[in-house]
Design a protein around this motif. Sequence first.
Motif, PDB file in Angstrom:
ATOM      1  N   ASN A 161       0.825  -1.205   0.000  1.00 55.30           N
ATOM      2  CA  ASN A 161       0.000   0.000   0.000  1.00 55.30           C
ATOM      3  C   ASN A 161       0.856   1.251   0.000  1.00 55.30           C
ATOM      4  O   ASN A 161       0.599   2.214  -0.740  1.00 55.30           O
ATOM      5  CB  ASN A 161      -0.897   0.012   1.243  1.00 55.30           C
ATOM      6  N   GLN A 162       1.882   1.248   0.834  1.00 53.00           N
ATOM      7  CA  GLN A 162       2.754   2.408   0.972  1.00 53.00           C
ATOM      8  C   GLN A 162       3.444   2.743  -0.350  1.00 53.00           C
ATOM      9  O   GLN A 162       3.453   3.902  -0.787  1.00 53.00           O
ATOM     10  CB  GLN A 162       3.781   2.114   2.066  1.00 53.00           C
ATOM     11  N   ILE A 163       4.020   1.726  -0.983  1.00 53.44           N
ATOM     12  CA  ILE A 163       4.696   1.952  -2.256  1.00 53.44           C
ATOM     13  C   ILE A 163       3.701   2.395  -3.322  1.00 53.44           C
ATOM     14  O   ILE A 163       3.993   3.263  -4.155  1.00 53.44           O
ATOM     15  CB  ILE A 163       5.444   0.673  -2.700  1.00 53.44           C
ATOM     16  N   SER A 164       2.493   1.842  -3.275  1.00 55.67           N
ATOM     17  CA  SER A 164       1.482   2.196  -4.283  1.00 55.67           C
ATOM     18  C   SER A 164       1.084   3.660  -4.204  1.00 55.67           C
ATOM     19  O   SER A 164       0.826   4.304  -5.223  1.00 55.67           O
ATOM     20  CB  SER A 164       0.240   1.317  -4.116  1.00 55.67           C
ATOM     21  N   ILE A 165       1.037   4.204  -2.990  1.00 51.84           N
ATOM     22  CA  ILE A 165       0.692   5.618  -2.840  1.00 51.84           C
ATOM     23  C   ILE A 165       1.805   6.495  -3.410  1.00 51.84           C
ATOM     24  O   ILE A 165       1.554   7.500  -4.069  1.00 51.84           O
ATOM     25  CB  ILE A 165       0.421   5.944  -1.357  1.00 51.84           C
ATOM     26  N   ILE A 166       3.048   6.077  -3.192  1.00 54.85           N
ATOM     27  CA  ILE A 166       4.184   6.842  -3.701  1.00 54.85           C
ATOM     28  C   ILE A 166       4.163   6.907  -5.231  1.00 54.85           C
ATOM     29  O   ILE A 166       4.473   7.944  -5.824  1.00 54.85           O
ATOM     30  CB  ILE A 166       5.510   6.224  -3.205  1.00 54.85           C
ATOM     31  N   VAL A 167       3.801   5.783  -5.883  1.00 60.01           N
ATOM     32  CA  VAL A 167       3.843   5.725  -7.351  1.00 60.01           C
ATOM     33  C   VAL A 167       2.461   5.884  -7.983  1.00 60.01           C
ATOM     34  O   VAL A 167       2.287   5.664  -9.183  1.00 60.01           O
ATOM     35  CB  VAL A 167       4.490   4.406  -7.836  1.00 60.01           C
ATOM     36  N   ASN A 168       1.483   6.270  -7.166  1.00 58.20           N
ATOM     37  CA  ASN A 168       0.119   6.546  -7.657  1.00 58.20           C
ATOM     38  C   ASN A 168      -0.517   5.315  -8.307  1.00 58.20           C
ATOM     39  O   ASN A 168      -1.051   5.364  -9.413  1.00 58.20           O
ATOM     40  CB  ASN A 168       0.131   7.715  -8.645  1.00 58.20           C
ATOM     41  N   LYS A 169      -0.463   4.184  -7.585  1.00 57.47           N
ATOM     42  CA  LYS A 169      -1.041   2.936  -8.093  1.00 57.47           C
ATOM     43  C   LYS A 169      -1.895   2.275  -7.004  1.00 57.47           C
ATOM     44  O   LYS A 169      -1.863   1.070  -6.812  1.00 57.47           O
ATOM     45  CB  LYS A 169       0.075   1.974  -8.518  1.00 57.47           C
ATOM     46  N   LYS A 170      -2.703   3.085  -6.316  1.00 62.39           N
ATOM     47  CA  LYS A 170      -3.486   2.585  -5.182  1.00 62.39           C
ATOM     48  C   LYS A 170      -4.508   1.536  -5.605  1.00 62.39           C
ATOM     49  O   LYS A 170      -4.703   0.529  -4.906  1.00 62.39           O
ATOM     50  CB  LYS A 170      -4.201   3.752  -4.497  1.00 62.39           C
ATOM     51  N   ASP A 171      -5.162   1.722  -6.734  1.00 64.85           N
ATOM     52  CA  ASP A 171      -6.163   0.754  -7.184  1.00 64.85           C
ATOM     53  C   ASP A 171      -5.516  -0.595  -7.476  1.00 64.85           C
ATOM     54  O   ASP A 171      -6.071  -1.652  -7.146  1.00 64.85           O
ATOM     55  CB  ASP A 171      -6.883   1.255  -8.439  1.00 64.85           C
ATOM     56  N   GLU A 172      -4.332  -0.545  -8.094  1.00 66.41           N
ATOM     57  CA  GLU A 172      -3.608  -1.787  -8.391  1.00 66.41           C
ATOM     58  C   GLU A 172      -3.233  -2.511  -7.093  1.00 66.41           C
ATOM     59  O   GLU A 172      -3.320  -3.742  -7.016  1.00 66.41           O
ATOM     60  CB  GLU A 172      -2.353  -1.491  -9.203  1.00 66.41           C
ATOM     61  N   ALA A 173      -2.834  -1.734  -6.082  1.00 64.72           N
ATOM     62  CA  ALA A 173      -2.465  -2.334  -4.798  1.00 64.72           C
ATOM     63  C   ALA A 173      -3.662  -3.020  -4.150  1.00 64.72           C
ATOM     64  O   ALA A 173      -3.535  -4.113  -3.584  1.00 64.72           O
ATOM     65  CB  ALA A 173      -1.896  -1.273  -3.867  1.00 64.72           C
ATOM     66  N   SER A 174      -4.809  -2.381  -4.236  1.00 68.25           N
ATOM     67  CA  SER A 174      -6.023  -2.960  -3.638  1.00 68.25           C
ATOM     68  C   SER A 174      -6.328  -4.323  -4.241  1.00 68.25           C
ATOM     69  O   SER A 174      -6.699  -5.268  -3.530  1.00 68.25           O
ATOM     70  CB  SER A 174      -7.210  -2.017  -3.833  1.00 68.25           C
ATOM     71  N   LYS A 175      -6.161  -4.438  -5.548  1.00 72.11           N
ATOM     72  CA  LYS A 175      -6.419  -5.716  -6.217  1.00 72.11           C
ATOM     73  C   LYS A 175      -5.378  -6.762  -5.830  1.00 72.11           C
ATOM     74  O   LYS A 175      -5.716  -7.930  -5.568  1.00 72.11           O
ATOM     75  CB  LYS A 175      -6.434  -5.544  -7.731  1.00 72.11           C
ATOM     76  N   ILE A 176      -4.104  -6.356  -5.802  1.00 76.88           N
ATOM     77  CA  ILE A 176      -3.039  -7.287  -5.423  1.00 76.88           C
ATOM     78  C   ILE A 176      -3.292  -7.844  -4.029  1.00 76.88           C
ATOM     79  O   ILE A 176      -3.215  -9.057  -3.795  1.00 76.88           O
ATOM     80  CB  ILE A 176      -1.669  -6.588  -5.465  1.00 76.88           C
ATOM     81  N   ILE A 177      -3.597  -6.961  -3.096  1.00 75.12           N
ATOM     82  CA  ILE A 177      -3.804  -7.376  -1.707  1.00 75.12           C
ATOM     83  C   ILE A 177      -5.042  -8.263  -1.585  1.00 75.12           C
ATOM     84  O   ILE A 177      -5.031  -9.276  -0.868  1.00 75.12           O
ATOM     85  CB  ILE A 177      -3.902  -6.148  -0.791  1.00 75.12           C
ATOM     86  N   ALA A 178      -6.106  -7.909  -2.289  1.00 73.94           N
ATOM     87  CA  ALA A 178      -7.327  -8.725  -2.259  1.00 73.94           C
ATOM     88  C   ALA A 178      -7.048 -10.124  -2.800  1.00 73.94           C
ATOM     89  O   ALA A 178      -7.505 -11.132  -2.233  1.00 73.94           O
ATOM     90  CB  ALA A 178      -8.428  -8.049  -3.063  1.00 73.94           C
ATOM     91  N   ASP A 179      -6.276 -10.202  -3.889  1.00 72.50           N
ATOM     92  CA  ASP A 179      -5.928 -11.506  -4.470  1.00 72.50           C
ATOM     93  C   ASP A 179      -5.056 -12.320  -3.515  1.00 72.50           C
ATOM     94  O   ASP A 179      -5.231 -13.540  -3.390  1.00 72.50           O
ATOM     95  CB  ASP A 179      -5.205 -11.318  -5.804  1.00 72.50           C
ATOM     96  N   MET A 180      -4.107 -11.644  -2.861  1.00 75.00           N
ATOM     97  CA  MET A 180      -3.245 -12.339  -1.904  1.00 75.00           C
ATOM     98  C   MET A 180      -4.064 -12.892  -0.744  1.00 75.00           C
ATOM     99  O   MET A 180      -3.897 -14.057  -0.349  1.00 75.00           O
ATOM    100  CB  MET A 180      -2.162 -11.397  -1.387  1.00 75.00           C
ATOM    101  N   LYS A 181      -4.942 -12.084  -0.207  1.00 70.30           N
ATOM    102  CA  LYS A 181      -5.767 -12.528   0.921  1.00 70.30           C
ATOM    103  C   LYS A 181      -6.667 -13.692   0.521  1.00 70.30           C
ATOM    104  O   LYS A 181      -6.868 -14.631   1.299  1.00 70.30           O
ATOM    105  CB  LYS A 181      -6.601 -11.357   1.452  1.00 70.30           C
ATOM    106  N   ALA A 182      -7.192 -13.635  -0.702  1.00 75.80           N
ATOM    107  CA  ALA A 182      -8.055 -14.713  -1.180  1.00 75.80           C
ATOM    108  C   ALA A 182      -7.286 -16.018  -1.300  1.00 75.80           C
ATOM    109  O   ALA A 182      -7.795 -17.094  -0.945  1.00 75.80           O
ATOM    110  CB  ALA A 182      -8.667 -14.329  -2.529  1.00 75.80           C
ATOM    111  N   LYS A 183      -6.044 -15.937  -1.794  1.00 71.55           N
ATOM    112  CA  LYS A 183      -5.226 -17.147  -1.922  1.00 71.55           C
ATOM    113  C   LYS A 183      -4.875 -17.707  -0.552  1.00 71.55           C
ATOM    114  O   LYS A 183      -4.926 -18.929  -0.347  1.00 71.55           O
ATOM    115  CB  LYS A 183      -3.958 -16.862  -2.715  1.00 71.55           C
ATOM    116  N   VAL A 184      -4.506 -16.837   0.383  1.00 68.22           N
ATOM    117  CA  VAL A 184      -4.187 -17.297   1.739  1.00 68.22           C
ATOM    118  C   VAL A 184      -5.380 -18.021   2.345  1.00 68.22           C
ATOM    119  O   VAL A 184      -5.244 -19.112   2.927  1.00 68.22           O
ATOM    120  CB  VAL A 184      -3.772 -16.110   2.636  1.00 68.22           C
ATOM    121  N   GLU A 185      -6.561 -17.446   2.188  1.00 66.24           N
ATOM    122  CA  GLU A 185      -7.776 -18.056   2.735  1.00 66.24           C
ATOM    123  C   GLU A 185      -8.068 -19.402   2.070  1.00 66.24           C
ATOM    124  O   GLU A 185      -8.445 -20.372   2.733  1.00 66.24           O
ATOM    125  CB  GLU A 185      -8.962 -17.106   2.544  1.00 66.24           C
TER     126      GLU A 185
END
Length: 316
Positions: A161-185
């Motif tokens: 999330n932090q890096i995504s805000i720096i490079v203006n890619k917050k939406d992409e980060a949200s999807k990455i994190i959602a996909d990661m959480k889904a795989k973990v679950e």
Amino acid sequence: MKKFMNVFAIMMVLVLVLTGCGNPNANVVPKTEESVKPAGQYPLSIAGADGEFVEIKKVPKRIVSLIPSNTETLFALDAGDSVVGVSDNDDFPKEATKKEKVGGMEFNLEKIISLKPDLVLAHSTLGESADAGIKQLRELKIPVFVVPEAKSFEETYDVINQISIIVNKKDEASKIIADMKAKVEDVQSKVKALDEQRTAFVETSNAPEIYTAGEGTFIQEMFDLLNIKNSATKSGWYQISSEAIIKENPDVILVMYDYVPKIVEKVKKREGFSTINAVKNDRVVQIDEDKISRTGPRLADGLEEVAKAVYPEAFK
């Protein structure tokens, strides 16, 4: 060389744990939403793991990344085109290998400066060896952001999330994190369905200097998530004897390195190892250290790889 890098990485983790106790800001992953403006609003003023605030005037277009986890995160965020330099250790994704190299254990400051970066992404695990170079870059008015070391999945999400805000890619980060959480679950649910707990031992270097991961390590968090009992009973990363491994008698041995040819067969043939359940049941498995040790978007893949190694029948 790969063996040296493995041992060095372990020692760096130990040093960081010790030094972090004396610095309240060391290796702390700040909540990005509370420390910077919303994505897309510049200039940004954001504090790195070293406590230094970095001003980023606009979306970075020429980024030098000094560690593979940073690089993998940038490419996953679709910011790879902005990366102009990477470390000698960067090997994923394939596109990263085509970028200019700026050094490995020691960084080539002249090379970094010649790339004219508008942002250098460092990392807290680089330690004191990088401090002088970071200071020189900042004296040249080159923004250097020290990314915190993530020590859990939640902290990994915060760093992305932090890096995504720096490079203006917050939406992409949200999807990455959602996909990661889904795989973990998903992985957890498959393991839970077996209703069985196995004991595993992970080694990060070959005999005679075998190192393993105990309490308080990222490996332990993965084991906890997957209902795996860790046969390493001490805290942190530490050296262990063959006799201690034999005594613990793990169900599975996970080999977390690839610098030794045919290492799985060599582990099986170690003196006394024939009595270990993992060897008797042919459960000595080599796993991809990069997916497990690089705290970035592939971390959930690493969790799945560990799960498949210990509970393969859950994935058939």
